[in-house]
Design an enzyme around this catalytic site. Structure first.
Site, PDB file in Angstrom:
ATOM      1  N   ASP A 119       0.843  -1.204   0.000  1.00 20.92           N
ATOM      2  CA  ASP A 119       0.000   0.000   0.000  1.00 20.92           C
ATOM      3  C   ASP A 119       0.880   1.256   0.000  1.00 20.92           C
ATOM      4  OD1 ASP A 119      -2.426  -1.686   0.535  1.00 20.92           O
ATOM      5  OD2 ASP A 119      -1.287  -2.093   2.353  1.00 20.92           O
ATOM      6  N   HIS A 165      -4.606  -3.430   6.410  1.00 20.00           N
ATOM      7  CA  HIS A 165      -4.406  -3.696   4.972  1.00 20.00           C
ATOM      8  C   HIS A 165      -5.763  -4.105   4.394  1.00 20.00           C
ATOM      9  CE1 HIS A 165      -2.980  -4.999   1.129  1.00 20.00           C
ATOM     10  NE2 HIS A 165      -3.517  -6.187   1.317  1.00 20.00           N
TER      11      HIS A 165
HETATM   12  P1  NAD Z   1      -2.215 -18.349  -4.099  1.00 20.42           P
HETATM   13  O1  NAD Z   1      -3.577 -18.923  -3.909  1.00 20.42           O
HETATM   14  O2  NAD Z   1      -1.610 -18.294  -5.456  1.00 20.42           O
HETATM   15  O3  NAD Z   1      -1.200 -19.160  -3.192  1.00 20.42           O
HETATM   16  C1  NAD Z   1      -1.457 -19.459  -1.857  1.00 20.42           C
HETATM   17  C2  NAD Z   1      -0.704 -20.724  -1.545  1.00 20.42           C
HETATM   18  O4  NAD Z   1      -0.834 -20.973  -0.143  1.00 20.42           O
HETATM   19  C3  NAD Z   1      -1.247 -21.978  -2.261  1.00 20.42           C
HETATM   20  O5  NAD Z   1      -0.196 -22.605  -2.969  1.00 20.42           O
HETATM   21  C4  NAD Z   1      -1.780 -22.841  -1.134  1.00 20.42           C
HETATM   22  O6  NAD Z   1      -1.606 -24.224  -1.383  1.00 20.42           O
HETATM   23  C5  NAD Z   1      -0.916 -22.369   0.034  1.00 20.42           C
HETATM   24  N1  NAD Z   1      -1.459 -22.667   1.358  1.00 20.42           N
HETATM   25  C6  NAD Z   1      -2.757 -22.688   1.748  1.00 20.42           C
HETATM   26  N2  NAD Z   1      -2.837 -23.069   3.036  1.00 20.42           N
HETATM   27  C7  NAD Z   1      -1.570 -23.277   3.458  1.00 20.42           C
HETATM   28  C8  NAD Z   1      -1.016 -23.718   4.685  1.00 20.42           C
HETATM   29  N3  NAD Z   1      -1.772 -24.009   5.736  1.00 20.42           N
HETATM   30  N4  NAD Z   1       0.317 -23.823   4.768  1.00 20.42           N
HETATM   31  C9  NAD Z   1       1.099 -23.556   3.714  1.00 20.42           C
HETATM   32  N5  NAD Z   1       0.633 -23.167   2.513  1.00 20.42           N
HETATM   33  C10 NAD Z   1      -0.685 -23.021   2.391  1.00 20.42           C
HETATM   34  O7  NAD Z   1      -2.264 -16.930  -3.416  1.00 20.42           O
HETATM   35  P2  NAD Z   1      -1.246 -15.715  -3.596  1.00 20.42           P
HETATM   36  O8  NAD Z   1      -1.673 -14.898  -4.743  1.00 20.42           O
HETATM   37  O9  NAD Z   1       0.147 -16.222  -3.540  1.00 20.42           O
HETATM   38  O10 NAD Z   1      -1.612 -14.864  -2.298  1.00 20.42           O
HETATM   39  C11 NAD Z   1      -1.333 -15.337  -1.022  1.00 20.42           C
HETATM   40  C12 NAD Z   1      -2.008 -14.463   0.028  1.00 20.42           C
HETATM   41  O11 NAD Z   1      -1.448 -13.157   0.013  1.00 20.42           O
HETATM   42  C13 NAD Z   1      -3.512 -14.262  -0.173  1.00 20.42           C
HETATM   43  O12 NAD Z   1      -4.125 -14.329   1.106  1.00 20.42           O
HETATM   44  C14 NAD Z   1      -3.608 -12.844  -0.710  1.00 20.42           C
HETATM   45  O13 NAD Z   1      -4.871 -12.271  -0.447  1.00 20.42           O
HETATM   46  C15 NAD Z   1      -2.506 -12.196   0.065  1.00 20.42           C
HETATM   47  N6  NAD Z   1      -2.002 -10.909  -0.450  1.00 20.42           N
HETATM   48  C16 NAD Z   1      -1.644  -9.972   0.478  1.00 20.42           C
HETATM   49  C17 NAD Z   1      -1.134  -8.756   0.056  1.00 20.42           C
HETATM   50  C18 NAD Z   1      -0.719  -7.702   1.061  1.00 20.42           C
HETATM   51  O14 NAD Z   1      -0.384  -6.590   0.620  1.00 20.42           O
HETATM   52  N7  NAD Z   1      -0.710  -7.939   2.369  1.00 20.42           N
HETATM   53  C19 NAD Z   1      -1.006  -8.503  -1.310  1.00 20.42           C
HETATM   54  C20 NAD Z   1      -1.364  -9.487  -2.228  1.00 20.42           C
HETATM   55  C21 NAD Z   1      -1.868 -10.704  -1.785  1.00 20.42           C
HETATM   56  C1  LMR Z   2      -3.695  -6.564  -2.546  1.00 14.51           C
HETATM   57  O1  LMR Z   2      -3.658  -5.548  -1.829  1.00 14.51           O
HETATM   58  O2  LMR Z   2      -3.293  -6.570  -3.724  1.00 14.51           O
HETATM   59  C2  LMR Z   2      -4.298  -7.840  -2.000  1.00 14.51           C
HETATM   60  O3  LMR Z   2      -4.319  -7.796  -0.604  1.00 14.51           O
HETATM   61  C3  LMR Z   2      -5.655  -8.071  -2.571  1.00 14.51           C
HETATM   62  C4  LMR Z   2      -6.242  -9.394  -2.146  1.00 14.51           C
HETATM   63  O4  LMR Z   2      -7.400  -9.380  -1.695  1.00 14.51           O
HETATM   64  O5  LMR Z   2      -5.557 -10.440  -2.283  1.00 14.51           O
END
Ligand code: NAD
Ligand code: LMR
Length: 328
Positions: A159, A187
């Site tokens: 962010d 977030h």
């Molecule tokens: P994704 O679905 O591509 O990958 C998530 C992975 O986590 C999968 O491979 C799944 O098998 C694994 N997983 C699920 N449960 C698990 C466990 N108990 N132990 C280990 N691994 C496990 O998702 P992504 O695009 O890589 O995003 C991951 C997370 O990050 C999501 O929650 C998304 O919303 C979040 N995110 C946060 C931000 C931020 O700014 N804070 C930004 C983008 C995404």
């Molecule tokens: C982001 O800020 O891009 C993510 O947290 C969005 C989401 O819901 O995975």
């Protein structure tokens, strides 16, 4: 050569994992003199995909990569961990209520907190990326009573970087000319990107912009809803930019923020700025000597106060919900 640092990445086979691991192994997380040993934690059905990524990592022949372990067991993954990047989380699926989402994530972050408590190295630093990141960090932290609470942080650096980029575009300046950007709160769409303390060209960013309508009606919602806009455009949530922000977060925590600047991290509140103690909320922080400190003494005007309070209220509601579910 220094001793390798153990870096555990959960959700390693996911899209953020794929964008993150190669950068860690190349030295961008901890610096060019620090070897790393990677621990990849995945759920059992995704272990094969994680193995594929490990094969690619090997094929890069990174000089700093000391080894890779792949496991579906949290205790093994966090044994001796120095840097824990908790990326894997349960996404919200159709028909899922907020309570269901929190409960599903509790099932992930509670055992991971326990495993960190049981086996982490003394200097462990934890960054939670998986959403809802702030509250997932709170769950993990509350199950790791032997680890200092301040080692549990959540990611608002994406962010922060989004806010820098939007502002730089508006003013026609380089992002490197902007300092002291702050994201306050959660977030989520309630976060508050603050231009009243950011500096550019010797003025506050709010003065430099001199357009309250743009600030309130365009800048804040664009930054706060950027995650949703990326999902809409890409059909998947942000991955490379999220991985980049995770690298920035840990790099600055370990190596320090630049002199005269600060960054945004969601960290356990010590009561600063009226944020209830213990909530994991985003603040302006300065990092030095491997530690962070919340920047003190900023004046908060009425406009900012209202927006910070609204986001903190949401965090308190999430905390109350996970408390009711018995997750903290
Ligand atoms: P994704 O679905 O591509 O990958 C998530 C992975 O986590 C999968 O491979 C799944 O098998 C694994 N997983 C699920 N449960 C698990 C466990 N108990 N132990 C280990 N691994 C496990 O998702 P992504 O695009 O890589 O995003 C991951 C997370 O990050 C999501 O929650 C998304 O919303 C979040 N995110 C946060 C931000 C931020 O700014 N804070 C930004 C983008 C995404
Ligand atoms: C982001 O800020 O891009 C993510 O947290 C969005 C989401 O819901 O995975």
């Amino acid at each position: 050569m220094a001793r390798p640092v153990n870096v555990t990445v959960t959700g390693a086979a996911g899209q953020i994992g794929y964008a993150l691991l190669f950068r860690i192994a190349s030295g961008q997380l901890l610096g060019k003199d620090t070897p790393v040993r990677l621990r990849l934690l995945e759920i059992t059905p995704a272990l094969k995909a994680a193995e594929g990524t490990a094969m690619e990592l090997a094929d890069c022949a990174f000089p700093l990569l000391d080894g890779i372990d792949i496991t579906d067991d949290a205790k093994t993954a966090f044994d001796g961990v120095n840097v824990a990047l908790l990326v894997g989380a349960r996404p919200r699926t159709k028909g899922m209520e907020r309570g269901d989402l929190l409960a599903a994530n509790g099932g992930i972050f509670k055992p991971q907190g326990e495993a960190i408590n049981a086996g982490a190295a003394e200097d462990v630093r934890v960054l939670v990326v998986g959403n809802p990141a702030n509250t997932n960090a709170l769950i993990a932290q509350s199950h790791a009573p032997d680890v200092p609470a301040e080692r549990f942080t959540a990611m608002t650096r994406l962010d922060h970087n989004r806010a820098l980029s939007q502002l730089a575009t508006k003013l026609g300046v380089s992002v490197s000319e902007i300092t002291k950007m702050t994201i306050w709160g959660n977030h989520s769409a309630t976060q508050y990107p603050d231009l009243f303390h950011a500096q550019v060209g010797g003025k506050t960013a709010a003065e430099a912009v001199n357009d309250q309508e743009w600030l309130a009606g365009n800048f804040i919602p664009t930054v706060a809803k950027r995650g949703a806009a990326i999902i809409e455009a890409r059909g998947a949530s942000s991955a490379a930019s999220a991985a980049n922000a995770a690298i920035d977060h840990i790099y600055d925590w370990v190596n320090g923020t630049p002199e005269g600047d600060w960054t945004s991290m969601a960290v356990p509140s010590d009561g600063s700025y009226g944020v209830p103690e213990g909530l994991i909320s985003s603040f302006p922080v300065v990092c030095k000597d491997g530690k962070y400190e919340i920047v003190q003494g900023l004046e908060i005007d009425e406009f900012s106060r209202g927006l910070i309070d609204a986001s903190v209220r949401e965090l308190a509601e999430e905390r109350d919900a996970v408390r009711e579910l018995g997750l903290i």
